[in-house]
Design an enzyme around this catalytic site. Structure first.
Site, PDB file in Angstrom:
ATOM      1  N   TYR A   1      55.343   5.661  49.306  1.00  0.00           N
ATOM      2  CA  TYR A   1      54.728   4.732  50.265  1.00  0.00           C
ATOM      3  C   TYR A   1      55.364   4.859  51.642  1.00  0.00           C
ATOM      4  CZ  TYR A   1      58.855   1.711  49.812  1.00  0.00           C
ATOM      5  OH  TYR A   1      60.131   1.228  49.826  1.00  0.00           O
TER       6      TYR A   1
ATOM      7  N   SER B   1      64.554   3.736  50.340  1.00  0.00           N
ATOM      8  CA  SER B   1      63.660   3.537  51.460  1.00  0.00           C
ATOM      9  C   SER B   1      64.313   4.191  52.671  1.00  0.00           C
ATOM     10  CB  SER B   1      63.437   2.041  51.702  1.00  0.00           C
ATOM     11  OG  SER B   1      62.589   1.874  52.815  1.00  0.00           O
TER      12      SER B   1
ATOM     13  N   ARG C   1      30.784  19.470  75.268  1.00  0.00           N
ATOM     14  CA  ARG C   1      31.995  19.436  74.455  1.00  0.00           C
ATOM     15  C   ARG C   1      31.957  18.169  73.602  1.00  0.00           C
ATOM     16  NH1 ARG C   1      35.624  18.418  79.813  1.00  0.00           N
ATOM     17  NH2 ARG C   1      34.755  16.377  80.303  1.00  0.00           N
TER      18      ARG C   1
ATOM     19  N   HIS D   1      37.746   9.833  86.481  1.00  0.00           N
ATOM     20  CA  HIS D   1      39.035  10.289  85.946  1.00  0.00           C
ATOM     21  C   HIS D   1      39.799   9.161  85.246  1.00  0.00           C
ATOM     22  CE1 HIS D   1      43.389  11.175  86.296  1.00  0.00           C
ATOM     23  NE2 HIS D   1      42.979  12.363  85.858  1.00  0.00           N
TER      24      HIS D   1
ATOM     25  N   ASP E   1      67.291   4.652  62.210  1.00  0.00           N
ATOM     26  CA  ASP E   1      68.734   4.884  62.258  1.00  0.00           C
ATOM     27  C   ASP E   1      69.078   6.321  61.872  1.00  0.00           C
ATOM     28  OD1 ASP E   1      69.077   2.377  63.102  1.00  0.00           O
ATOM     29  OD2 ASP E   1      70.294   1.678  61.426  1.00  0.00           O
TER      30      ASP E   1
ATOM     31  N   CYS F   1      60.653   3.043  55.743  1.00  0.00           N
ATOM     32  CA  CYS F   1      60.396   1.778  56.422  1.00  0.00           C
ATOM     33  C   CYS F   1      60.777   1.828  57.887  1.00  0.00           C
ATOM     34  CB  CYS F   1      61.104   0.619  55.712  1.00  0.00           C
ATOM     35  SG  CYS F   1      62.891   0.777  55.707  1.00  0.00           S
TER      36      CYS F   1
ATOM     37  N   LYS G   1      35.387  25.414  76.784  1.00  0.00           N
ATOM     38  CA  LYS G   1      34.261  25.510  77.687  1.00  0.00           C
ATOM     39  C   LYS G   1      33.529  26.828  77.500  1.00  0.00           C
ATOM     40  CE  LYS G   1      35.606  22.946  81.509  1.00  0.00           C
ATOM     41  NZ  LYS G   1      36.310  22.881  82.797  1.00  0.00           N
TER      42      LYS G   1
ATOM     43  N   ARG H   1      36.136  28.072  86.804  1.00  0.00           N
ATOM     44  CA  ARG H   1      36.710  26.917  86.093  1.00  0.00           C
ATOM     45  C   ARG H   1      37.692  27.385  85.023  1.00  0.00           C
ATOM     46  NH1 ARG H   1      32.544  22.496  85.829  1.00  0.00           N
ATOM     47  NH2 ARG H   1      30.774  23.301  87.004  1.00  0.00           N
TER      48      ARG H   1
ATOM     49  N   GLY I   1      40.012  17.093  83.329  1.00  0.00           N
ATOM     50  CA  GLY I   1      40.591  16.762  84.624  1.00  0.00           C
ATOM     51  C   GLY I   1      41.941  17.369  84.866  1.00  0.00           C
TER      52      GLY I   1
ATOM     53  N   ARG J   1      63.456  -8.052  57.112  1.00  0.00           N
ATOM     54  CA  ARG J   1      64.788  -8.071  57.727  1.00  0.00           C
ATOM     55  C   ARG J   1      65.315  -9.498  57.688  1.00  0.00           C
ATOM     56  NH1 ARG J   1      61.259  -5.544  61.048  1.00  0.00           N
ATOM     57  NH2 ARG J   1      61.521  -3.315  61.468  1.00  0.00           N
TER      58      ARG J   1
ATOM     59  N   MET K   1      42.774  20.656  84.727  1.00  0.00           N
ATOM     60  CA  MET K   1      42.813  21.993  85.304  1.00  0.00           C
ATOM     61  C   MET K   1      41.898  22.044  86.521  1.00  0.00           C
ATOM     62  SD  MET K   1      44.819  23.501  83.083  1.00  0.00           S
ATOM     63  CE  MET K   1      44.532  25.221  83.405  1.00  0.00           C
TER      64      MET K   1
END
Lengths: 896, 896
Positions: free
Chosen positions: B872, B785, B343, B459, B790, B852, B28, B98, B107, B565, B109
């Site tokens: 990839y 991969s 802004r 808001h 996991d 993956c 700002k 402000r 919104g 899978r 602050m």
């Protein structure tokens, strides 16, 4: 390839070798060569190298080029020395063919005796010895042995033929068959082979016999029992076995012949006297298999005094030569003593220490050699419980005390069943007539072994001693019936699954489960351990959760407590009730109320711990397991509710119905609570410091109990060194959070008492992420303690509980070299340990680092922890001496 | 410390700053400074730096030395420019205070308006403006705002006073209070503060007001909602906020005054036209809070044409200056236009792309800037379902289309409840009169947001758009009753928990759960994605388990399947029955029989996959989950058995009893099987390649199905590139074992078909041990991969299922910066990924490496994967465009 050179030497005469050639000639071959060159009475022979065995497997199970011709040439030498001819009917040379790997694997490999006999040479042998019965007996033994080992025919089939010709009541012994029966047995044996092998005859050509026998030895390197043995003893697969071909001598040529085993010192106690057993008119296999119970060696002094004197002289010479206790096989052939083999003798832990200390005192070896010579895992035997002398016991039977220690377990007759039940967490005692190498997996699994036959050097005894588990052999009053799964002894009938207790130190077999006590550790042990302690760098602490265990640990030489698991303190019935109240509390106030009640209980426990460890550090871990572990089992509750509902269905009175409904309602409420807290993977769930982060009041209570107890202990005169350990930290911020709470409460308590006590605050490193970010975590830790159990589980993605289903197969298949929960997986988990130590020290050079997983008591792992530079290991109290010795050996080896 | 210099500059006049000083002056402050220097009509003022905020926290919440005196000096400048005096009753200067952080946090602050009013200056303002009602209204607003934000008094207390003086039916608006009521309101407000603060008065000293307000802004940096916002948007904690003090202008000085918000382009669609809302005779807070529903900006052309023209001119100038769409706050004071703030405007995904493409076409920015400017996660909106146009719907209400997309959920009124239910896996729609920053956590949790009041820049609308979730605002026909948990609309009464559906693209509120369809992706999207594709190095594949999903993935630009899978293929009812037959098979023959039945099913699935992915690689993972996942739930079975037993209890006929007994018997048998296979920690249990090692026949069947399908697909004309992936490898030996099986079967099948197909065989890297020993594993793998789901679970020791109980608290407390299952934990898990890639490539330079896990669709994680040099990423089909864009941005940023 080395082997492609046609002139490569595959075969060594005994006179060409020596004891340093073990890798090439195997232990047996190298030793026989050494003895030959020391001019001991060794029957002549030669060794085919381990290289030949490896080449055999490499060339698709063919002998490498040149091996066979070199063997024939060596055989010619033996013919010359013995003045006999291989396959010569006039004066036949017979040989034994034995395996011999670089590392001794007793009973694991196959041996063939009397090779060279056929329909013609057997008659020559009869003529030559003037003893046709002896010759035929040797022949039938050879056919059975060859048929079984080389040609793969079940030995039971031969036994069945044999028993047909034995008179009833003579089953104990087999020397009584006479010539006509023997002839029929030989015919029967040949027929069995012919039919079993579908038309293949037992080979009459003696060179075919030899070639096939050598192949069979090579093959036996990859037999299941050999693979099992190597797996359990961590022996590499690629070593291969040598083959020893040696002229036969006969212990079964009458009552001036015999065979035996002699140890230069007592392998059970370490006493410095010749020790052993022999049988007259027998071959070596009779002793090892334990079919007849042999005599102790000292009776030989009366029976054959000249031989006994010569034996004493030779054994003394051998021990001096090898500077270690020897295990010697000998045969007496018509009054002449032959030494067949010598090797470093296996011994119990007590004997190992006794011998090592004696030999230092005798000036034979130095202290470092003594310390390096005792396998740390053998100490386990010394520390194991023995039968409580104060307890009345019912003695079922008396056998030979083959391996010391006491053990209780359920009776099991089948080795497979022993393995299976043990995997299910049962304690079992394997009960057999006698054991054979085929039973190895059962012996390995069982808590103890009991046999009805056999002596101190029978298969069961040797194997049990090697594995440090109690064993009683030769309990001849046992009448075992495998089929019905019972054994009778006196008026008792014991069934499969019944409890018995073995005292391997006295040979007693006791009824039921009998209480045991800890042994006192004697003088040589203390001398030895003092030497070891002076040589080690690593400190050794113990894992203990109460004052009593801590005292035991201290007595075993622990230099502090490395892990006190506070959750064990909540397991008593009354305590558990309060713990559940805390867990099921509806709000913070109710939870704090329950915690208030736990506080004095924990404080008292810690006080006892601090008093027992006066002057030594005590590491206390905050609550670690998920809370649902303290609640009733979900399915049990479900079952109880279902049961109550069934009762409700049959209830008659209003009163009864009302009562049941109330019970059901309350249990259903509890069930919902348990349900709410259950986890799919509790190992990776809401536990460790994650509890303290969500419920800081638990951390607060535990800290208060620890610090108050430390103040009370100081008032009572003890010097306290408390260390508070935050479990399962994965992120530095977790430690920061918990450390703040601990410091705040500690300051509060200390100022109330007006005391200053240095309290170290550290963390477990038990998650891969903790090891990887050890530099960040170390900034907020006074110490690290590696929790290698959990670190192994997470690094390998391997649940300790669940993996029992496939881990044994993995180890068998060689996917894993050993159980990673017993011996640290250095390749994988070890990398993270190394990373954690390095990064931790980078961030904080004076960081104290130890390990408190069960690997802290495993010798191979201790060596690793020494090498990465930890300050201490912590293990269960009973493994403290093992860790002390392993640490000393690690230090010594690092200096080499 | 920097701050110890007394002359350190803490305060900048607007004229001293510029847009590049964002870090110091906040967004700002920097923008207002830039506008000031561009000679736009900006009310004068000054900025206190973010450094001052950080110093404030560092100095224990004290202003750093010199800050206050510099502020007073700057205020003197403002007095000079405005020719007014701060606290001067004759001609009072009023200011706004402000916050303004470096990164826009709309919104989040607190803002205080009208500061400088007290009992004296309010009369001066009245005299000066000739409007005592206006002056008193400003004063009462200021007291309430100051009392709430600075002094911490609940705003409800002020509201209650206010409503007492409002006439009934005028609740919608608050401009109607007249002087006598206002005087009473002011008195009431002061009393509330006095009693709530226990004797502390509302400060009459204007400098005290200013000092307290600045502190309050600093404090608001650490308010819960600010912390929440930063957490969700991954904004660092240490940035601090600046404070802007600016001369007040008044939009509420009559009907020639007003206040509004203007976007230079449409933030919902991207259309190139000024877009916004305003309210006449109102202050800015009225718009943001959505208390009155504002007018669209084009009506301003009629109401105040001169101002409208000036606004258009200024907004155009600002967009050109900043080269991006601007979000501008303005106030009109008695016909004069003031620009308060500008802004970069938040926008929907569709708007972001539309604007980016337009600006390239307009020559404003280049393609690289365009690609970098669109937040990849916004694309999600474009790909999400919309209401199925073919379905008949019941429209409950019509509101404003504040954020596009359709969503279904249960009605929830309370933000806490929204958070709670979402954590339990419920889909909810948050329904509010209007939302405030205090409701942020509820908005973040809900699937969609519906408000009865407020406009497109309220808001709720701003926040929902920022998070890309559907939102409808200003649905004024809704009559909401929080207490009773219902809303009424027309004849419908909807209760808490009832289902509704929102269409954020049209503003419709629909009854019940309504079917949705996929949107068509239009021209600008394709143009934009083509640019992105040309800039990226990483390939993007998709995770898909069947031909249909694979086709969707291909349509979204997937360049192959990174993870199929296979277990998903067993989940159909008929298939599951065969699968269970396989699992429960008593012996190998029975298992192979069941596998024979699964073979053609799998083959057909794979065939469809290969056909859909003609010419692209398809990675198929062998069976991964533990077998018990395919069996009935243990507890369910237990419950069924209990139920049957209850029935048995009440059974009358023999027939019935017999039938029940048989059922019980069979279920009990199944229960035992399930019991046998259950695991304590299935995540770490018998799964992945561990299945194939124990049951090689499963690997054989799956390989056969894959290779046969690839041959059939070739026959059908497709070009196939099969890749077989072995899951959960931890030891190289596991891969060796499974690879041998796969190669053997593949050779068999290929030779049957007489074909040659290159089949790549690789492995998942999803265990820490696999990453640590990647060099060993790579020797036997054609590709890696990374299974980062996991890998995260094991590295952090964190069960994805169980951690939902504490992970939200962890993120809130800042222990973790974000959910590690959404964005890769680079510090910890990332180290192992880096290690795995490095070691893998060391051992095999041409190893193909990808990922993956679900992180493959997370922009921050994609950047990391690009950086470590993977080939990839693979993600769910709907995230493919996100990954494509993220990959392009990663490449572009790497070049910077």
């Amino acid at each position: 390839m080395l082997y492609e050179n046609r002139d490569h030497k595959w075969v060594y005469l005994f006179a060409e070798g020596n004891t340093r050639m073990k890798a090439l000639l195997g232990g047996k071959g190298a030793n026989v060569a050494e003895m030959t060159n020391a001019h001991l009475p060794v029957p002549p022979g030669f060794t085919i190298t381990t290289e030949a065995c490896n080449a055999y497997y490499e060339y698709d199970r063919q002998f490498p080029e040149g091996m066979w011709s070199q063997s024939q040439e060596a055989l010619g030498h033996v013919e010359g020395q013995t003045e006999k001819g291989f396959g010569n009917p006039e004066n036949p040379l017979l040989v034994s063919v034995r395996s011999g790997a670089a590392i001794s694997m007793p009973g694991m490999m196959d041996t063939i005796l009397n090779l060279g006999l056929n329909d013609e040479t057997v008659e020559g042998l009869a003529t030559l010895t003037g003893d046709r019965r002896f010759a035929l007996d040797a022949y039938r033994r050879f056919i059975a042995m060859f048929g079984h080992i080389v040609m793969g025919v079940s030995s039971e089939k031969f036994d069945r033929v044999l028993s047909r010709y034995k008179s009833a009541g003579q089953a104990q012994s087999d020397v009584v068959l006479e010539v006509p029966q023997l002839e029929k047995v030989i015919l029967g044996y040949k027929r069995i082979i012919f039919s079993d092998r579908r038309g293949e005859e037992f080979p009459q050509n003696v060179y075919d016999q030899l070639r096939m026998a050598i192949s069979a030895v090579f093959e036996s390197w990859n037999s299941r029992r050999a693979i099992d043995y190597r797996r359990i003893h961590n022996i590499a697969e690629g070593l291969g076995t040598a083959v020893n071909v040696q002229a036969m001598v006969f212990g079964n040529r009458g009552w001036d012949s015999g065979t035996g085993v002699a140890f230069t010192r007592n392998p059970a106690t370490g006493e410095r006297d010749i020790y052993g057993e022999y049988l007259l008119n027998a071959q070596g296999e009779d002793i090892v298999a334990g079919i007849r119970t042999p005599n102790t060696i000292d009776t030989l002094a009366k029976e054959l005094p000249m031989v006994y004197a010569q034996l004493r002289e030779i054994t003394a010479k051998l021990e001096t030569h090898y500077q270690d206790m020897q295990d010697i096989e000998f045969t007496i052939e018509q009054g002449k003593l032959w030494i067949l083999q010598t090797r470093t003798g296996k011994r119990t832990g007590a004997a190992a220490i006794h011998i090592a200390v004696d030999m230092v005192n005798e000036g034979v070896i130095d202290k470092e050699t003594a310390v390096l010579r005792v396998d740390p895992s053998l100490l386990d035997q010394l520390l194991h419980p023995m039968i409580d002398p104060a307890v009345d016991v019912t003695i079922l039977a008396q056998g030979l005390p083959a391996s010391p220690g006491a053990a209780t377990g359920r009776v099991v007759f089948d080795p497979d069943e022993a393995e299976e039940l043990t995997q299910n967490g049962e304690r079992v005692i394997l009960v057999r007539h006698e054991t054979s190498p085929d039973d190895f997996h059962g012996l390995a699994a069982a808590n103890a072994v009991l046999t009805a036959r056999g002596g101190m050097t029978s298969h069961a005894a040797v194997v049990a001693r090697g594995m440090g588990k109690p064993c009683v052999v030769g309990a001849e009053s046992l009448d075992i019936n495998y089929e019905e799964g019972i054994f009778q002894v006196g008026t008792h009938e014991m069934r499969r699954g019944d409890w018995i207790t073995l005292d391997g130190s006295t040979g007693r077999v006791l009824l039921g489960q009998v209480a045991t006590v800890q042994p006192e550790l004697g003088g040589p042990f203390n001398t030895f351990m003092t030497w070891a302690d002076n040589m080690r760098r690593l400190q050794v602490r113990a894992n203990a959760d109460n004052g009593v265990d801590a005292q035991v640990a201290r007595d075993f030489g622990a230099e502090g407590i490395g892990l006190c698991r506070t959750e064990h303190m909540f397991m008593g019935e009354e305590r558990l009730a309060i713990m559940r109240e805390m867990i099921l509390a509806e709000d913070l106030a109710a939870r704090e109320f329950a915690l208030e009640k736990l506080l004095p209980i924990q404080r008292q426990d810690f006080l006892e711990l601090f008093m027992a460890m006066d002057g030594l550090p005590v590491t206390i871990r905050l609550l670690d397991p998920p809370l649902h572990e303290f609640l009733p089992d979900y399915e049990l509750l479900q079952g109880e509710i279902a049961e109550l509902k069934l009762q409700l269905n049959q209830a008659k009175s209003f009163n009864e119905i009302d009562h049941l409904l109330k019970q059901i309602w309350s249990k259903e409420q509890l069930l919902r609570q348990v349900e709410r807290l259950r986890e799919a993977n509790p190992m990776l769930g809401h536990r460790g410091c994650r509890l303290g982060l969500i419920h800081p009041e638990v951390t607060e209570m535990q800290t208060r109990a620890i610090v108050e107890a430390s103040c009370e202990a100081r008032i009572a005169g003890a010097r306290v060194m408390p260390e508070i350990m935050i479990p399962l930290v994965g992120m530095a911020a977790e430690l920061v959070n918990q450390r703040q709470i601990v410091e705040r409460i500690a300051d509060e308590v200390l100022s109330t008492y007006g005391m200053r006590t240095e309290i170290k605050i550290g963390t477990m490193i038990e998650l891969p992420r903790a090891a990887l970010t050890a530099d960040q975590i170390a900034q907020h830790a006074d110490f690290f303690s590696f929790g290698t159990n959990d670190l192994t589980q997470t690094t390998m993605g391997l649940s300790r509980d669940d993996s029992t289903r496939f881990l044994p197969s993995y180890i068998k298949a060689g996917i894993l070299p050993h159980d990673p929960f017993q011996t640290l997986d250095q390749d994988g988990v070890g990398q993270l340990v190394q990373t954690g130590v390095t990064k931790g020290r980078e961030a904080k050079p004076n960081l104290k680092i130890g390990v408190c997983g069960e690997h802290g008591g495993d010798p191979a792992s201790v060596a690793f922890f020494d090498q990465v530079g930890m300050e201490y290991v912590s293990c269960s109290p009973f493994r403290v001496p093992i860790a002390r010795l392993a640490a000393a050996q690690a230090s010594l080896r690092a200096r080499l």
